[in-house]
Scaffold this motif. Structure first.
Motif, PDB file in Angstrom:
ATOM      1  N   UNK A  89       3.672  80.787   0.501  1.00 16.84           N
ATOM      2  CA  UNK A  89       2.811  81.171   1.615  1.00 16.84           C
ATOM      3  C   UNK A  89       2.872  82.680   1.861  1.00 16.84           C
ATOM      4  N   UNK A  90       4.073  83.261   1.705  1.00 18.22           N
ATOM      5  CA  UNK A  90       4.227  84.717   1.852  1.00 18.22           C
ATOM      6  C   UNK A  90       3.449  85.431   0.747  1.00 18.22           C
ATOM      7  N   UNK A  91       3.592  84.946  -0.487  1.00 18.33           N
ATOM      8  CA  UNK A  91       2.878  85.557  -1.609  1.00 18.33           C
ATOM      9  C   UNK A  91       1.367  85.536  -1.366  1.00 18.33           C
ATOM     10  N   UNK A  92       0.863  84.393  -0.910  1.00 17.67           N
ATOM     11  CA  UNK A  92      -0.574  84.260  -0.682  1.00 17.67           C
ATOM     12  C   UNK A  92      -1.046  85.156   0.458  1.00 17.67           C
ATOM     13  N   UNK A  93      -0.265  85.210   1.531  1.00 17.17           N
ATOM     14  CA  UNK A  93      -0.645  86.026   2.689  1.00 17.17           C
ATOM     15  C   UNK A  93      -0.809  87.491   2.306  1.00 17.17           C
ATOM     16  N   UNK A  94       0.061  87.961   1.422  1.00 19.17           N
ATOM     17  CA  UNK A  94       0.036  89.376   1.035  1.00 19.17           C
ATOM     18  C   UNK A  94      -0.683  89.607  -0.295  1.00 19.17           C
ATOM     19  N   UNK A  95      -1.338  88.566  -0.794  1.00 15.86           N
ATOM     20  CA  UNK A  95      -2.136  88.661  -2.017  1.00 15.86           C
ATOM     21  C   UNK A  95      -1.338  89.309  -3.156  1.00 15.86           C
ATOM     22  N   UNK A  96      -0.141  88.808  -3.363  1.00 17.84           N
ATOM     23  CA  UNK A  96       0.776  89.370  -4.352  1.00 17.84           C
ATOM     24  C   UNK A  96       0.307  89.081  -5.780  1.00 17.84           C
ATOM     25  N   UNK A  97       0.321  90.115  -6.602  1.00 17.88           N
ATOM     26  CA  UNK A  97      -0.003  89.975  -8.021  1.00 17.88           C
ATOM     27  C   UNK A  97       1.250  89.777  -8.865  1.00 17.88           C
ATOM     28  N   UNK A  98       2.301  90.557  -8.543  1.00 16.45           N
ATOM     29  CA  UNK A  98       3.511  90.581  -9.368  1.00 16.45           C
ATOM     30  C   UNK A  98       4.737  90.295  -8.508  1.00 16.45           C
ATOM     31  N   UNK A  99       5.583  89.396  -8.994  1.00 15.83           N
ATOM     32  CA  UNK A  99       6.862  89.088  -8.338  1.00 15.83           C
ATOM     33  C   UNK A  99       7.986  89.656  -9.193  1.00 15.83           C
ATOM     34  N   UNK A 100       8.887  90.398  -8.562  1.00 18.36           N
ATOM     35  CA  UNK A 100      10.055  90.939  -9.257  1.00 18.36           C
ATOM     36  C   UNK A 100      11.312  90.381  -8.601  1.00 18.36           C
ATOM     37  N   UNK A 101      12.053  89.594  -9.343  1.00 17.06           N
ATOM     38  CA  UNK A 101      13.307  89.057  -8.836  1.00 17.06           C
ATOM     39  C   UNK A 101      14.449  89.981  -9.233  1.00 17.06           C
ATOM     40  N   UNK A 102      15.276  90.357  -8.256  1.00 17.96           N
ATOM     41  CA  UNK A 102      16.439  91.211  -8.561  1.00 17.96           C
ATOM     42  C   UNK A 102      17.720  90.595  -8.020  1.00 17.96           C
ATOM     43  N   UNK A 103      17.719  89.262  -7.824  1.00 18.02           N
ATOM     44  CA  UNK A 103      18.910  88.622  -7.290  1.00 18.02           C
ATOM     45  C   UNK A 103      20.035  88.704  -8.312  1.00 18.02           C
ATOM     46  N   UNK A 104      21.259  88.585  -7.845  1.00 17.67           N
ATOM     47  CA  UNK A 104      22.428  88.846  -8.673  1.00 17.67           C
ATOM     48  C   UNK A 104      22.569  87.853  -9.832  1.00 17.67           C
ATOM     49  N   UNK A 105      23.298  88.291 -10.842  1.00 22.09           N
ATOM     50  CA  UNK A 105      23.513  87.471 -12.034  1.00 22.09           C
ATOM     51  C   UNK A 105      24.110  86.115 -11.690  1.00 22.09           C
ATOM     52  N   UNK A 106      25.069  86.102 -10.771  1.00 19.21           N
ATOM     53  CA  UNK A 106      25.747  84.849 -10.440  1.00 19.21           C
ATOM     54  C   UNK A 106      24.864  83.881  -9.675  1.00 19.21           C
ATOM     55  N   UNK A 107      23.698  84.346  -9.201  1.00 18.32           N
ATOM     56  CA  UNK A 107      22.778  83.475  -8.468  1.00 18.32           C
ATOM     57  C   UNK A 107      21.461  83.308  -9.217  1.00 18.32           C
ATOM     58  N   UNK A 108      21.462  83.620 -10.504  1.00 13.51           N
ATOM     59  CA  UNK A 108      20.205  83.635 -11.254  1.00 13.51           C
ATOM     60  C   UNK A 108      19.516  82.276 -11.307  1.00 13.51           C
ATOM     61  N   UNK A 109      20.299  81.188 -11.244  1.00 15.15           N
ATOM     62  CA  UNK A 109      19.702  79.860 -11.290  1.00 15.15           C
ATOM     63  C   UNK A 109      18.796  79.600 -10.084  1.00 15.15           C
ATOM     64  N   UNK A 110      19.032  80.318  -8.978  1.00 12.05           N
ATOM     65  CA  UNK A 110      18.217  80.158  -7.766  1.00 12.05           C
ATOM     66  C   UNK A 110      16.795  80.643  -7.979  1.00 12.05           C
ATOM     67  N   UNK A 111      16.549  81.314  -9.114  1.00 14.26           N
ATOM     68  CA  UNK A 111      15.201  81.807  -9.383  1.00 14.26           C
ATOM     69  C   UNK A 111      14.208  80.679  -9.656  1.00 14.26           C
ATOM     70  N   UNK A 112      14.712  79.494  -9.932  1.00 15.40           N
ATOM     71  CA  UNK A 112      13.805  78.392 -10.260  1.00 15.40           C
ATOM     72  C   UNK A 112      12.825  78.113  -9.129  1.00 15.40           C
TER      73      UNK A 112
END
Length: 282
Positions: A63-86
């Motif tokens: 909903x946040x992505x749609x509200x701001x009409x996002x084209x590109x998502x960049x994830x920079x969360x830490x290595x130990x939490x990378x599975x949360x990217x799913x």
């Protein structure tokens, strides 16, 4: 020129905030920063909106992505939490995101099956199965993190697990952030979609660091103290060659051409990459 005009950065840590700043410095693009509810306030450019949302709630993030009409998502969360990217990938699919840049920013992960590197590779596979174009950026070790990796503050020596002879790629955080900001706002999607970009600010063996830091090497069985097990694991990977951004874990060899270490440096023409000595004032 790129067709991407709106960016969402997830996380504002070591590399996340510099990327936010690099993107925000570009004309005619919009940038939002997503952080978890209750996280500490971030100092960002006035043009950047900070949105607090639970990363595991795919519908809310979408909903946040749609509200701001996002084209590109960049994830920079830490290595130990990378599975949360799913869940972030799920949100990106719901919002029809054009490009997803997963949290790599380290040693090459392609072909890995286990551990933190394997988890990152699994996210890349999940992106592909979800039909979302992605750009993976391998940087090697952050140049700023060299003292941390080799436990330099504890005795002033370069502590090495293994032989320490294999070449390692090092890239500074400002160079990484600047590169990301440049390519995402200057290159066409055809040069970014489903690509692996391999950076290298400087190449050195761990043993070779001793000369630059004007000290000696101390070979050890493991790195102790805070995050010692993690550092030891990284050095073991580096000892077999995997510290190079051109390393192919399947072939157990260095890549060539567009798969070579530092091959993506050319995408930022005219840039002078920071050396180890420059970063550490040696």
């Amino acid at each position: 020129m790129t067709s991407y005009k709106s960016f969402a950065v997830i996380g504002a840590g070591t590399v996340g905030l510099p990327i936010v700043n690099a993107l925000a410095a570009t004309k005619d693009v919009s940038v939002i920063l997503l952080s978890r509810p209750g996280s500490s306030a971030k100092t960002v450019p006035s043009s950047v909106k900070v949105v607090q949302v639970e990363f595991n709630d795919a519908a809310a993030v979408a909903a946040v992505f749609k509200e701001h009409k996002v084209d590109v998502v960049l994830s920079t969360i830490t290595t130990t939490a990378s599975a949360a990217q799913k869940s972030l990938v799920d949100a990106a699919k719901l919002a029809a995101i054009k490009l997803f840049v997963p949290s790599e920013y380290g040693l090459p992960t392609e072909g890995h099956k286990d551990g933190p590197l394997g988890e990152k590779n699994q996210i890349a596979a999940y992106l592909k199965s979800s039909g979302i174009p992605s750009t993976r950026i391998f940087t090697g070790l952050f140049t700023e993190f060299i003292p941390w990796l080799v436990d330099y503050s504890n005795g002033g020596k370069i502590k090495v697990v293994g032989k320490g002879e294999a070449p390692v790629s090092f890239t500074s955080v400002p160079d990484i952030a600047g590169f990301v900001g440049y390519v995402l706002t200057n290159l066409p999607p055809s040069e970014l979609e489903d690509r692996i970009l391999r950076l290298e600010g400087e190449r050195s063996s761990l043993n070779g660091l001793a000369t630059q830091f004007k000290t000696s090497v101390e070979h050890v069985d493991s790195i102790t103290g805070d995050a010692g097990e993690f550092k030891t694991g990284l050095q073991h990977e580096m000892d077999v060659g995997a510290g190079s951004t051109g390393w192919d874990v399947v072939k157990n060899a260095e890549g060539t051409g567009s798969n070579a270490a530092g091959s993506a440096n050319a995408l930022w023409p005219g840039h002078q990459w920071k050396s180890i000595k420059e970063v550490h004032n040696l």
